[in-house]
Design an enzyme around this catalytic site. Structure first.
Site, PDB file in Angstrom:
ATOM      1  CE1 TYR A 179       0.647  -0.345   4.839  1.00  0.00           C
ATOM      2  CE2 TYR A 179      -1.719  -0.878   5.258  1.00  0.00           C
ATOM      3  CZ  TYR A 179      -0.236  -0.230   5.031  1.00  0.00           C
ATOM      4  OH  TYR A 179      -0.116  -0.222   6.121  1.00  0.00           O
ATOM      5  CD  GLU A 180       0.407   5.603   2.804  1.00  0.00           C
ATOM      6  OE1 GLU A 180       1.159   6.692   2.564  1.00  0.00           O
ATOM      7  OE2 GLU A 180       0.121   5.900   3.907  1.00  0.00           O
ATOM      8  N   GLY A 181       1.352   2.634  -2.724  1.00  0.00           N
ATOM      9  CA  GLY A 181       2.424   2.712  -3.450  1.00  0.00           C
ATOM     10  C   GLY A 181       3.240   1.137  -3.700  1.00  0.00           C
TER      11      GLY A 181
END
Ligand SMILES: Cc1cc2nc3c(=O)[nH]c(=O)nc-3n(C[C@H](O)[C@H](O)[C@H](O)COP(=O)(O)OP(=O)(O)OC[C@H]3O[C@@H](n4cnc5c(N)ncnc54)[C@H](O)[C@@H]3O)c2cc1C
Length: 306
Positions: A291-293
């Protein structure tokens, strides 16, 4: 976040999302928006959610379909987001929506502060996850939600910039979560290895186990140095802060996965069952690479600077 994640990554995530959902308003919001929302978010009275991803738009959020159309001074918001942390408990959503399809993602997306109890905001599907099971994740649905013009965060068309500037900073939280998991698993495995006896002696007496623990501790220390350096760069707004925040997220989350997997190995069969925390740490570690890239996207960000 690092200290909390040593014991529980889901608990650290509460704090991480508090930051992820507050930063867009803190960095780009009008004074009015800041005064209305930030005190309640800072005190913990309200929890936010950051609603960027969609079913068809994960690594490529520019492909989002959620739309907001002007109606007088207001905006009418329609769409569905996916994988949104805090769904069902969030009081406030930061929602990203296409406002000008002609402009492409760089200038065609805007960010809005949307209160969870406004008409048309509803809770869709909630996910069953491998890890961070103490944190709800799911699909919020926005149906003809009337958003006052004052709830636009930044300028119309600035949404992609709002999202990227937020993630440059909030990714450090994911890195800290990964590092905390790795250190928590290392500490637990080392303590266990001193207690557990096989072949007549504590397993920490075997060089094979010592080498594993030495590598785990070294990886944690290296990850910590990179993370704290990245934090200092973000505090000072240095030009390469985005690169460092991507490198810290990449390295700390890969460390989390490697080290927690080794911790399970140090505990043997006891590592694989729920009696001890390391199997949970290993399941929780996986999300820090996603997550978050994802870490592939972090590598793209880093490579672009070379
Ligand atoms: C538990 C959980 C919580 C989340 N919380 C939030 C949240 O609060 N808010 C929010 O907005 N989002 C949230 N997300 C979404 C998360 O950020 C996305 O899952 C993530 O960005 C990846 O998108 P995707 O799942 O669609 O994967 P995809 O983009 O479909 O990627 C699939 C694979 O392809 C790779 N890939 C994609 N593009 C490239 C490329 N150009 N080069 C190389 N490889 C590539 C990816 O790295 C990955 O390995 C959450 C996700 C989860 C699972």
């Amino acid at each position: 976040m690092e200290e909390l994640a040593k014991a529980c990554a889901s608990t650290a995530l509460i704090l991480m999302i508090q930051e992820l959902g507050s930063l867009p308003i803190k960095l780009f919001g009008s004074d009015e928006l800041k005064q209305r929302y930030l005190p309640r978010l800072a005190s913990g009275e309200w929890s936010p959610a950051f609603a960027l991803s969609e079913v068809e738009a994960g690594s490529d959020p520019g492909g989002m379909r959620t739309r907001a159309v002007r109606d007088g001074d207001d905006w009418i918001l329609n769409g569905e987001k996916n994988w949104i942390t805090n769904l069902g408990i969030a009081d406030l959503f930061v929602v990203f929506a296409v406002t000008d399809p002609e402009q492409g993602h760089s200038h065609g997306i805007s960010a809005f502060a949307v209160e969870a109890d406004w008409p048309g905001v509803s809770v869709g599907k909630l996910e069953h996850k491998m890890g961070i099971r103490g944190s709800p994740t799911g699909q919020p649905v926005f149906t003809d939600v009337r958003v006052p013009g004052a709830n636009l965060i930044g300028e119309a068309g600035e949404g992609f910039k709002v999202a990227m500037a937020t993630l440059d900073r909030s990714r450090l939280g994911v890195a800290a979560q990964g590092l905390g998991l790795a250190q928590g698993a290392t500490d637990f495995a080392a303590a266990y290895a001193k207690e557990r006896r096989q072949f007549g002696k504590p397993i920490i007496g075997f060089q094979g186990i010592q080498f594993k623990l030495a590598d785990m501790e070294t990886q944690c220390a290296a990850a910590r140095e990179l993370l704290y350096k990245a934090c200092a760069k973000v505090d000072r707004l240095e030009p390469d802060m985005g690169k460092y925040s991507a490198m810290a997220k990449l390295f700390c989350s890969d460390t989390a996965m490697n080290v927690t997997t080794e911790a399970v190995q140090v505990l043997g069969g006891y590592g694989y069952v729920k009696e001890y925390p390391v199997e949970r740490m290993m399941r929780d570690a996986k999300i820090t690479q996603i997550y978050e890239g994802t870490n592939e996207i972090q590598r793209l960000v880093i490579a672009r600077t070379l």
